[in-house]
Structure formats: structure tokens, C-alpha cells
Write an enzyme that holds these catalytic residues in place. Structure first.
Site, PDB file in Angstrom:
ATOM      1  N   GLY A 201       0.813  -1.209   0.000  1.00 59.11           N
ATOM      2  CA  GLY A 201       0.000   0.000   0.000  1.00 59.11           C
ATOM      3  C   GLY A 201       0.848   1.261   0.000  1.00 59.11           C
ATOM      4  O   GLY A 201       0.555   2.226  -0.700  1.00 59.11           O
TER       5      GLY A 201
ATOM      6  N   ASP B 204      -2.478  -5.317  -0.039  1.00 57.37           N
ATOM      7  CA  ASP B 204      -2.846  -4.444   1.069  1.00 57.37           C
ATOM      8  C   ASP B 204      -4.251  -3.910   0.797  1.00 57.37           C
ATOM      9  O   ASP B 204      -4.515  -3.363  -0.268  1.00 57.37           O
ATOM     10  CB  ASP B 204      -1.835  -3.302   1.134  1.00 57.37           C
ATOM     11  CG  ASP B 204      -2.037  -2.352   2.296  1.00 57.37           C
ATOM     12  OD1 ASP B 204      -3.163  -2.252   2.824  1.00 57.37           O
ATOM     13  OD2 ASP B 204      -1.063  -1.685   2.665  1.00 57.37           O
TER      14      ASP B 204
ATOM     15  N   CYS C  69      -0.003   4.919   7.326  1.00 56.34           N
ATOM     16  CA  CYS C  69       0.783   3.726   7.067  1.00 56.34           C
ATOM     17  C   CYS C  69       1.429   3.274   8.370  1.00 56.34           C
ATOM     18  O   CYS C  69       1.928   4.094   9.146  1.00 56.34           O
ATOM     19  CB  CYS C  69       1.844   4.010   6.017  1.00 56.34           C
ATOM     20  SG  CYS C  69       2.901   2.596   5.681  1.00 56.34           S
ATOM     21  N   GLY C  70       1.415   1.984   8.630  1.00 54.53           N
ATOM     22  CA  GLY C  70       1.995   1.444   9.851  1.00 54.53           C
ATOM     23  C   GLY C  70       3.473   1.715   9.987  1.00 54.53           C
ATOM     24  O   GLY C  70       4.027   1.631  11.079  1.00 54.53           O
ATOM     25  N   HIS C  71       4.144   2.053   8.884  1.00 56.18           N
ATOM     26  CA  HIS C  71       5.568   2.367   8.916  1.00 56.18           C
ATOM     27  C   HIS C  71       5.820   3.790   9.403  1.00 56.18           C
ATOM     28  O   HIS C  71       6.952   4.140   9.707  1.00 56.18           O
ATOM     29  CB  HIS C  71       6.188   2.226   7.520  1.00 56.18           C
ATOM     30  CG  HIS C  71       6.029   0.873   6.940  1.00 56.18           C
ATOM     31  ND1 HIS C  71       6.702  -0.220   7.420  1.00 56.18           N
ATOM     32  CD2 HIS C  71       5.260   0.415   5.929  1.00 56.18           C
ATOM     33  CE1 HIS C  71       6.367  -1.291   6.716  1.00 56.18           C
ATOM     34  NE2 HIS C  71       5.484  -0.922   5.808  1.00 56.18           N
TER      35      HIS C  71
END
Length: 134
Positions: A27, A66, A103-105
């Protein structure tokens, strides 16, 4: 299973040519590749499903994609799953993030506590709607 990320059809083909068994549509990479922006929910479900279809068409490998938070409430998640199936996606993942998502990052990502989704959907092993917060 190692699933290298691909952000477009060419990178998916490179994953295939490198000999991997599966391709993962990222994603973050998709948003960066299409918009030049971070993955903060700027692309909708229809855009992501269409992009996944392009990747799935480019390779003979299974594609994992994603699907962000499912793009809304449980009814939206049902639509998302069906759209991804029609696009040729073999599997997808959903994120338990509080909306608006990040975003999880990225720093400041916020995740739904289990007490918010378990009463609505049951434990993760229970078939049914996503654990997306709404």
C-alpha cells in the site's frame, strides 16, 4: 513465506523473475508510486483494487494485496473483498487502524484496541467481517 513487495506491474514481474513464489502489493509503495505521497488513506478501495488487478494480470504468481482498513464499515469490507477477488488477488490483509489511517511504517499510527472490534466481529479465528474500527 517470503513475499517481496511490488508497487506496480513491472516490479511484480521482477519479483516473479527473481524466482519468488508470491508477490505482495504494498500500500505504501502503491500510494508513493501513483501519487508520490505517503500512505495516509489517499487512495480508495476501487483505485487499489484496480491497481491490484494490473499487478495480478502481469504475473502468474499469487498476489497478496494491502486492503488498508477495508475502506469503511463492515459492508465496505465485504465490497472490498469482492472487488479484490474480481481483480485476481489471492489474499489480502486488513489493518486494525483508527481512522483516519496512517501507514503502519509512519510515526503516529494508531491501532484499534481489541475491546473495540472483538464485540463486533469475534476473535480473529472467527469467520466474518473485518476487525476494522468504525
Amino acid at each position: 513465506m517470503l513475499a517481496p513487495g511490488a508497487y506496480d506491474a513491472l516490479s511484480a514481474r521482477l519479483v516473479e523473475q527473481a524466482g519468488f513464489d508470491v508477490v505482495y502489493m504494498t500500500g505504501f509503495g502503491t500510494t508513493a508510486g501513483l501519487l508520490g505521497r505517503p500512505d495516509v488513506g489517499l487512495l480508495g478501495g476501487a483505485e487499489m483494487a484496480a491497481h491490484a488487478g494490473r499487478l495480478a494480470d502481469a504475473v502468474d504468481l499469487p498476489l497478496i494485496a494491502d486492503a488498508d482498513t477495508g475502506y469503511g464499515n463492515p459492508l465496505n469490507v465485504i465490497r472490498t473483498v469482492r472487488d479484490y477477488e474480481r481483480a485476481g488477488v489471492a489474499a489480502l490483509h486488513l489493518e486494525d487502524q483508527v481512522m483516519p489511517k496512517r501507514c503502519g511504517h509512519l510515526a503516529a499510527s494508531r491501532w484499534c484496541p481489541p475491546r473495540r472490534w472483538l464485540p463486533r466481529c469475534g476473535p480473529p479465528s472467527t469467520p466474518g467481517p473485518t476487525r476494522t474500527c468504525w
